[in-house]
Design an enzyme around this catalytic site. Structure first.
Site, PDB file in Angstrom:
ATOM      1  N   LYS A  32     -13.469 -10.964  -0.269  1.00 59.71           N
ATOM      2  CA  LYS A  32     -13.674 -12.244  -0.937  1.00 59.71           C
ATOM      3  C   LYS A  32     -15.141 -12.647  -0.860  1.00 59.71           C
ATOM      4  CE  LYS A  32     -10.480 -15.351  -0.209  1.00 59.71           C
ATOM      5  NZ  LYS A  32      -9.750 -16.260   0.703  1.00 59.71           N
ATOM      6  N   ARG A 101     -12.733 -20.365   4.400  1.00 61.63           N
ATOM      7  CA  ARG A 101     -11.764 -19.439   3.808  1.00 61.63           C
ATOM      8  C   ARG A 101     -11.718 -18.086   4.514  1.00 61.63           C
ATOM      9  NH1 ARG A 101     -13.586 -19.223  -2.385  1.00 61.63           N
ATOM     10  NH2 ARG A 101     -11.439 -18.488  -2.652  1.00 61.63           N
ATOM     11  N   GLY A 110      -2.869 -14.454   0.726  1.00 60.69           N
ATOM     12  CA  GLY A 110      -2.029 -15.494   1.297  1.00 60.69           C
ATOM     13  C   GLY A 110      -1.601 -15.248   2.740  1.00 60.69           C
ATOM     14  N   MET A 112      -3.570 -15.044   5.462  1.00 61.94           N
ATOM     15  CA  MET A 112      -4.349 -15.740   6.480  1.00 61.94           C
ATOM     16  C   MET A 112      -4.603 -17.170   6.007  1.00 61.94           C
ATOM     17  SD  MET A 112      -6.870 -12.765   7.829  1.00 61.94           S
ATOM     18  CE  MET A 112      -7.516 -12.355   6.228  1.00 61.94           C
ATOM     19  N   ARG A 344     -11.369 -10.444  -7.572  1.00 60.21           N
ATOM     20  CA  ARG A 344     -11.154  -9.151  -6.927  1.00 60.21           C
ATOM     21  C   ARG A 344     -10.511  -8.263  -7.960  1.00 60.21           C
ATOM     22  NH1 ARG A 344      -6.354 -11.752  -3.363  1.00 60.21           N
ATOM     23  NH2 ARG A 344      -5.189 -12.398  -5.173  1.00 60.21           N
ATOM     24  N   HIS A 460       3.314 -16.621  -5.476  1.00 60.81           N
ATOM     25  CA  HIS A 460       3.357 -15.771  -4.286  1.00 60.81           C
ATOM     26  C   HIS A 460       4.421 -14.680  -4.417  1.00 60.81           C
ATOM     27  CE1 HIS A 460       4.812 -14.721  -0.226  1.00 60.81           C
ATOM     28  NE2 HIS A 460       3.527 -14.740   0.067  1.00 60.81           N
ATOM     29  N   ARG A 587      17.891  27.703  -1.893  1.00 54.24           N
ATOM     30  CA  ARG A 587      18.617  27.779  -0.614  1.00 54.24           C
ATOM     31  C   ARG A 587      19.994  28.366  -0.857  1.00 54.24           C
ATOM     32  NH1 ARG A 587      16.822  21.659  -0.185  1.00 54.24           N
ATOM     33  NH2 ARG A 587      17.308  22.078  -2.360  1.00 54.24           N
ATOM     34  N   GLU A 771       8.361  27.989  10.133  1.00 60.90           N
ATOM     35  CA  GLU A 771       9.043  26.741  10.466  1.00 60.90           C
ATOM     36  C   GLU A 771       9.333  26.619  11.952  1.00 60.90           C
ATOM     37  OE1 GLU A 771      12.736  26.510   8.285  1.00 60.90           O
ATOM     38  OE2 GLU A 771      13.043  28.665   8.393  1.00 60.90           O
ATOM     39  N   SER A 790       5.889  30.561   3.520  1.00 60.52           N
ATOM     40  CA  SER A 790       6.336  29.284   2.990  1.00 60.52           C
ATOM     41  C   SER A 790       6.549  28.364   4.185  1.00 60.52           C
ATOM     42  CB  SER A 790       7.635  29.450   2.198  1.00 60.52           C
ATOM     43  OG  SER A 790       8.015  28.199   1.662  1.00 60.52           O
ATOM     44  N   ASP A 795      11.772  21.795   9.538  1.00 63.36           N
ATOM     45  CA  ASP A 795      12.084  22.417  10.819  1.00 63.36           C
ATOM     46  C   ASP A 795      10.856  22.477  11.716  1.00 63.36           C
ATOM     47  OD1 ASP A 795      14.786  23.206  11.382  1.00 63.36           O
ATOM     48  OD2 ASP A 795      14.698  24.387   9.535  1.00 63.36           O
ATOM     49  N   CYS A 858       7.664  23.949   1.392  1.00 63.36           N
ATOM     50  CA  CYS A 858       8.873  23.444   0.767  1.00 63.36           C
ATOM     51  C   CYS A 858       9.494  22.409   1.685  1.00 63.36           C
ATOM     52  CB  CYS A 858       9.855  24.579   0.506  1.00 63.36           C
ATOM     53  SG  CYS A 858      10.209  25.561   1.963  1.00 63.36           S
ATOM     54  N   TYR A 878       1.037  26.412  -3.611  1.00 64.52           N
ATOM     55  CA  TYR A 878       2.017  25.539  -4.257  1.00 64.52           C
ATOM     56  C   TYR A 878       2.809  24.747  -3.226  1.00 64.52           C
ATOM     57  CZ  TYR A 878       5.484  29.071  -2.918  1.00 64.52           C
ATOM     58  OH  TYR A 878       6.278  29.924  -2.202  1.00 64.52           O
TER      59      TYR A 878
HETATM   60  P1  ADP Z   1      -6.349 -17.090  -0.364  1.00 65.47           P
HETATM   61  O1  ADP Z   1      -7.036 -15.933   0.235  1.00 65.47           O
HETATM   62  O2  ADP Z   1      -5.050 -17.383   0.253  1.00 65.47           O
HETATM   63  O3  ADP Z   1      -6.343 -17.031  -1.853  1.00 65.47           O
HETATM   64  P2  ADP Z   1      -8.552 -18.908  -0.626  1.00 65.47           P
HETATM   65  O4  ADP Z   1      -9.594 -18.889   0.420  1.00 65.47           O
HETATM   66  O5  ADP Z   1      -8.879 -18.189  -1.862  1.00 65.47           O
HETATM   67  O6  ADP Z   1      -7.203 -18.381   0.014  1.00 65.47           O
HETATM   68  O7  ADP Z   1      -8.279 -20.435  -0.912  1.00 65.47           O
HETATM   69  C1  ADP Z   1      -7.057 -21.035  -1.156  1.00 65.47           C
HETATM   70  C2  ADP Z   1      -7.145 -21.874  -2.396  1.00 65.47           C
HETATM   71  O8  ADP Z   1      -8.163 -22.847  -2.290  1.00 65.47           O
HETATM   72  C3  ADP Z   1      -7.485 -21.073  -3.626  1.00 65.47           C
HETATM   73  O9  ADP Z   1      -6.721 -21.560  -4.693  1.00 65.47           O
HETATM   74  C4  ADP Z   1      -8.914 -21.331  -3.843  1.00 65.47           C
HETATM   75  O10 ADP Z   1      -9.286 -21.210  -5.193  1.00 65.47           O
HETATM   76  C5  ADP Z   1      -9.069 -22.754  -3.355  1.00 65.47           C
HETATM   77  N1  ADP Z   1     -10.421 -22.985  -2.894  1.00 65.47           N
HETATM   78  C6  ADP Z   1     -11.062 -22.291  -1.952  1.00 65.47           C
HETATM   79  N2  ADP Z   1     -12.314 -22.735  -1.786  1.00 65.47           N
HETATM   80  C7  ADP Z   1     -12.487 -23.764  -2.656  1.00 65.47           C
HETATM   81  C8  ADP Z   1     -13.575 -24.614  -2.969  1.00 65.47           C
HETATM   82  N3  ADP Z   1     -14.742 -24.506  -2.358  1.00 65.47           N
HETATM   83  N4  ADP Z   1     -13.391 -25.550  -3.921  1.00 65.47           N
HETATM   84  C9  ADP Z   1     -12.178 -25.660  -4.532  1.00 65.47           C
HETATM   85  N5  ADP Z   1     -11.134 -24.884  -4.288  1.00 65.47           N
HETATM   86  C10 ADP Z   1     -11.265 -23.934  -3.359  1.00 65.47           C
HETATM   87 MG    MG Z   2      -7.742 -16.897  -3.032  1.00 67.16          MG
HETATM   88 MG    MG Z   3      14.485  25.474   7.788  1.00 68.36          MG
END
Ligand code: ADP
Ligand code: MG
Ligand code: MG
Length: 919
Positions: A32, A101, A110, A112, A344, A460, A587, A771, A790, A795, A858, A878
């Site tokens: 990120k 973040r 989601g 952490m 990403r 999610h 076999r 084997e 082979s 085994d 195999c 193979y």
């Molecule tokens: P996750 O990895 O769970 O997506 P994020 O760090 O991306 O967590 O943040 C959770 C939410 O908060 C996301 O929807 C993100 O866009 C929003 N967010 C994060 N930082 C900011 C910011 N500086 N201003 C507005 N929204 C933010």
């Molecule tokens: Mg995010």
């Molecule tokens: Mg065998």
């Protein structure tokens, strides 16, 4: 602007501003952070910010407190941020707020924590209320107290949600946007009381202290239960740590002309071009994905905020060009101004992976080698999954959004705990939830399908299900899940009780009550006939075309041959259809199952073996005729009889009881008594380590005569019909070269016998199964007595580990896995460290003794993606796997040729979603 200069020049800074990073730094900045830096470089509208490195997190996790040198760097970078943002934390006139973040090297969506609106205090809220209105200000404050409470102080989220629900009820509004400033203020104060009640602590009124505490909480979230479980599933190492991005807040909750959204640059479910996503007005952060309010499709944004929509289109175009791949984007609109908050390389369904890879080739972004790198065997596997046959609308109880394709049937459960428990007991379950959160990941993994009442295609539930290849339907409007009473009411009024069977169609979004019959996928059908001579695929389906195209490229690139295991003509036909270049393992004991089982029994228990051997010779001839006919011109490796005796002999205890009962009754059947004596004679305590393979052939060499003669007759019969059978003979379970030499002499004699009888030339190459560890360790000697090896790694794994394969399933191995003693089941994915070492040793010694030695593998591993790539790297000629797995093996063999050397070693590769690991 420069980074803090450390006293020691070789010490990395622990805090890096966006302006000084780039996407190559994901190890240090997390995906990120690195991508935020990259977008800053590209000139995209990213709010200002900086990243605390993963190194700082690792130090923290090791020391139990933040490293000492972090504090001054943090203070300095906050000052720099305040300077460039033109706002200061805690400023009573124009305050700066930030988000704190999480973001590790590998995407863990989601899993952490993130805290928004950090810097809000009693003084600041007044300032913001004056500048931008009290409702907005108190909404931010309320959110901070809630997120801080949950994340930093560990307060149960339910306590806040319960208050919010009550407030909504009292205000008579459906969602939080309807709550007015006064109510939000009340909630904020209420929430703070909860904080104190639950943790003994209030929200600090020093913004810097808030930042510090939030940073530590994000570090800690690396080791949260969700995160750990996700990493275990994805094969992400536990010691990497997370980076922490501190980002100036932009406000999607600032009124009707604000909002936040998520956007994919292409459809992540089907792969079709064109942007795709959801938008929610007057919303912040997770609001858009947590399903609490109905979102707007992105096309709707074009009407609402045309300029922002245009800007978004421009920016996603820039991103796709830059990353050369489908990306996902988080964005926020603050009073008509567009901000990009994250990007990403986007997760996608298996279907989308193939489709997008080929489209990107056509659009000139990547070449076919890269397309091949971007799809995986498990993805192809999932596309071969069946669909529902003859689904009618009659039994449809609801239709939601098709969030992750597939067809799955299972018992409905309404909480993740039950899903995990029932799933662990081997039951197929469908997890039906109001919505899912990160806490549900365990339950989702244990389920065959997931259904949610709320949430869009980027919710999610949808994202996780696609990532782990589960069928998923989201947004089933009107579905009411009553978790407590274990039932769900569907929109039409139909009530489902826990344990009721439903059928979930992730491609159409339909939920059917009861069990639907399933049928194979179009891809499976196309892929299953692609190898047929003269078959040309003219599919209109872009997915089918994409799969066949990538597979064709894999065939072009791979050096590893792919054969199939088959014992019957129809299986061999199917194998060839799937693109097998021969049979790597036939076999012969499989020809003696069912009604023919008695033949093996007679072989062992009766005195006159003549008729039995004749019958075996005839069966061998008939079956091999069918197999070799289907494989005309391609090699067929015929393995001599290798029956585990206990599978063919009557059960000793049962037989003893029968004889004993007869004795008591006074009428003894002499035949039965004789049989019992024979069974007792052959009985073994450890049949898997007993008289199998070449050992049985050494004791009863007439079996070799019968089987080889049958094979030779099949060859001659096919030749007479103008065909070109190519056969090789394989000797199983050899431990010592003497066994092999004796068997080989007997084989040669049998071949000579038939050749002489028919006055023809016949020559059958003889190979040996590797084997047993002893075979691998004496490979040089074996190679001098055989033309090919082979590797029977089932085994070989059993005997190297000393674990009975028959008992492996459900044995202590699964416990070993759950407590981390082993990462992968060695019977599923080849243990490269131990068993692989024996394989390598045998290859080296074998090739030294006989440079032209043929090498194959195999068994189960030959169809396992990571193992296939490993075998390719070992330089085998193979692999041989079951016919339906042939396409997966072809694909992975091709990938082995285009992936960087050693990539087969990544244990997580089996389930890792495609794409650059970023977040
Ligand atoms: P996750 O990895 O769970 O997506 P994020 O760090 O991306 O967590 O943040 C959770 C939410 O908060 C996301 O929807 C993100 O866009 C929003 N967010 C994060 N930082 C900011 C910011 N500086 N201003 C507005 N929204 C933010
Ligand atoms: Mg995010
Ligand atoms: Mg065998």
């Amino acid at each position: 602007m420069t980074t803090v200069v450390s006293a020691e020049p070789d010490v990395q800074p622990l805090v890096v501003p966006f302006g000084e990073g780039d996407r190559s730094m994901a190890d240090l900045l997390g995906g990120k952070g690195a991508n935020l830096a990259e977008m800053t470089r590209l000139g995209l509208p990213v709010p200002h910010g900086f990243v605390i490195t993963t190194e700082a997190c690792r130090d923290y996790l090791r020391l139990g407190h933040p490293p000492v040198r972090l504090e001054p760097q943090l203070v300095e970078q906050i000052a720099v941020l305040e300077h460039v943002a033109g706002r200061r934390l805690g400023d009573p006139t124009d305050p700066l707020l930030v988000s704190v973040r999480s973001g590790a090297r590998s995407s863990m969506p989601g899993m952490m924590e993130t805290v928004l609106n950090v810097g809000m205090t009693d003084a600041v809220v007044e300032a913001l209320a004056t500048r931008r209105g009290p409702r907005f200000a108190w909404d931010c404050y309320r959110r901070l107290v809630q997120m801080y409470g949950r994340t930093v102080l560990g307060v149960d989220e339910g306590r806040f949600e319960e208050r919010l629900a009550r407030a909504r009820e009292r205000s008579g509004v459906a969602d939080d946007t309807g709550l007015d400033a006064h109510t939000l203020r009340g909630l904020t104060l209420d929430f703070r009381r909860i904080l104190v009640e639950e943790s003994g602590e209030d929200l600090p009124q020093d913004p810097q202290e808030q930042v510090r505490r939030a940073v530590v909480a994000v570090f800690d979230s690396w080791n949260g239960q969700r995160a750990r479980r996700y990493r275990a599933h994805e094969g992400i190492p536990d010691d990497l740590g997370t980076a922490v991005s501190v980002v100036e807040m932009v406000y999607g909750n600032a009124g009707a002309r604000s909002g936040s959204g998520v956007c994919f640059t292409r459809d992540p479910a089907g792969g079709a071009p064109g942007i795709y996503g959801d938008y929610l007005a007057n919303a912040q952060g997770e609001d858009v994905v947590n399903g609490s309010r109905a979102t707007l499709a992105l096309s709707g944004l074009a009407d609402l905020e045309p300029e922002c929509y245009e800007g978004l289109l421009r920016h996603v175009h820039t991103l796709e060009n830059h990353y050369g791949d489908m990306c996902d984007v988080e964005f926020t609109i603050e009073e008509g101004h567009l901000w990009i908050l994250q990007t990403r390389v986007g997760k996608r369904s298996a279907a989308a992976a193939f489709r997008i890879a080929c489209d990107l080739v056509d659009e000139g972004h990547i070449d076919m080698d890269e397309a091949l790198r971007r799809v995986t065997g498990p993805q192809l596997q999932s596309l071969l999954h069946p669909r529902f046959r003859a689904a009618t609308d009659d039994d449809v109880i609801a239709t939601g959004l098709p969030a992750s394709p597939g067809a799955a049937v299972g018992e409905a459960v309404f909480d993740s705990g039950t899903a995990e428990a029932w799933g662990a007991a081997g039951r197929a379950v469908v997890l039906v939830r109001p919505e899912t959160s990160a806490d549900d990941v365990g339950g989702m993994l244990a389920s065959v399908a997931v259904v949610t009442a709320r949430g869009g295609l980027t919710s999610h539930a949808a994202v996780v299900a696609r990532g782990v290849g589960r069928t998923c339907v989201t947004g089933v409007e009107g579905l009411e899940v009553d978790v407590e009473n274990g039932q769900a009411r569907w929109p039409g009024g139909f009530v489902l009780v826990r344990g009721d069977i439903i059928s979930v169609d992730g491609s159409s979004g339909q939920i059917h009550r009861g069990r639907l019959e399933v049928q194979p996928s179009q891809v499976a059908e196309a892929v299953g006939h692609a190898g047929d001579p003269g078959h040309v695929e003219h599919s209109a389906d872009p997915l089918v075309r994409a799969v066949l195209r990538v597979l064709a490229h894999a065939d072009l690139r791979r050096t590893l041959g792919v054969r199939a295991n088959a014992e019957t003509g129809p299986d061999a036909v199917s194998a060839r259809g799937h693109g097998a270049a021969g049979i790597g393992l036939c076999r012969t004991e499989h020809m003696l199952l069912g009604a023919r089982r008695v033949l093996v029994e007679r072989l062992l228990t009766s005195h006159d073996r003549g008729p039995t051997l004749e019958a075996i010779q005839k069966i061998t001839c008939d079956e091999l005729t069918g197999v070799m006919e289907a494989m005309d011109g391609l090699p067929v490796v015929v393995r001599l009889l290798d029956p585990p005796l206990h599978e063919f002999l009557p059960d000793l205890v049962e037989l003893s009881v029968r004889v004993a009962v007869d004795e008591v009754a006074g009428h003894v059947d002499p035949e039965l008594v004789e049989q019992l004596a024979a069974v007792r004679r052959w009985h073994e305590t450890n049949p898997m380590l007993g008289l199998r393979g070449v050992r049985l052939l050494s004791v009863l060499p007439e079996i070799i005569d019968a089987q080889v003669r049958g094979l030779c007759e099949a060859i001659l019969a096919l030749r007479a019909r103008g065909l070109s059978p190519v056969a090789e003979v394989l000797v199983p379970l050899v431990a010592d070269v003497a066994e092999l030499e004796a068997a080989r002499a007997r084989i040669a004699a049998a071949v000579a016998f038939v050749a002489a009888a028919h006055e023809v030339d016949l020559d059958l190459p003889v190979g040996v199964m590797i084997e047993l560890p002893r075979a691998a360790l004496t490979a040089g000697a074996l190679a001098r007595a055989a033309t090919f090896f082979s590797f029977g790694t089932n085994d070989l794994t059993q005997t190297t580990w000393g674990i009975s394969r028959d008992d492996a399933e459900g044995s202590f191995l699964s416990e070993y896995r759950s407590c981390g003693l082993v990462r992968d089941d060695p019977f599923e994915t080849l243990d490269q460290v131990g068993v692989g070492r024996l394989v390598q040793c045998a290859i080296a010694e074998g090739r030294a003794a006989r440079p032209a030695l043929g090498l194959g593998a195999c068994g189960e591993h030959a169809g396992d993606p990571a193992s296939v790539r490993y075998f390719a790297d070992c330089g085998l000629d193979y692999v041989s796997c079951s016919p339906p797995r042939v396409p997966v093996a072809r694909l992975e063999a091709g990938r082995a040729a285009v992936l960087p050397a050693g990539s087969a070693q990544s244990a997580g590769a089996r389930s890792a979603p495609v794409g650059v690991p970023t977040q």
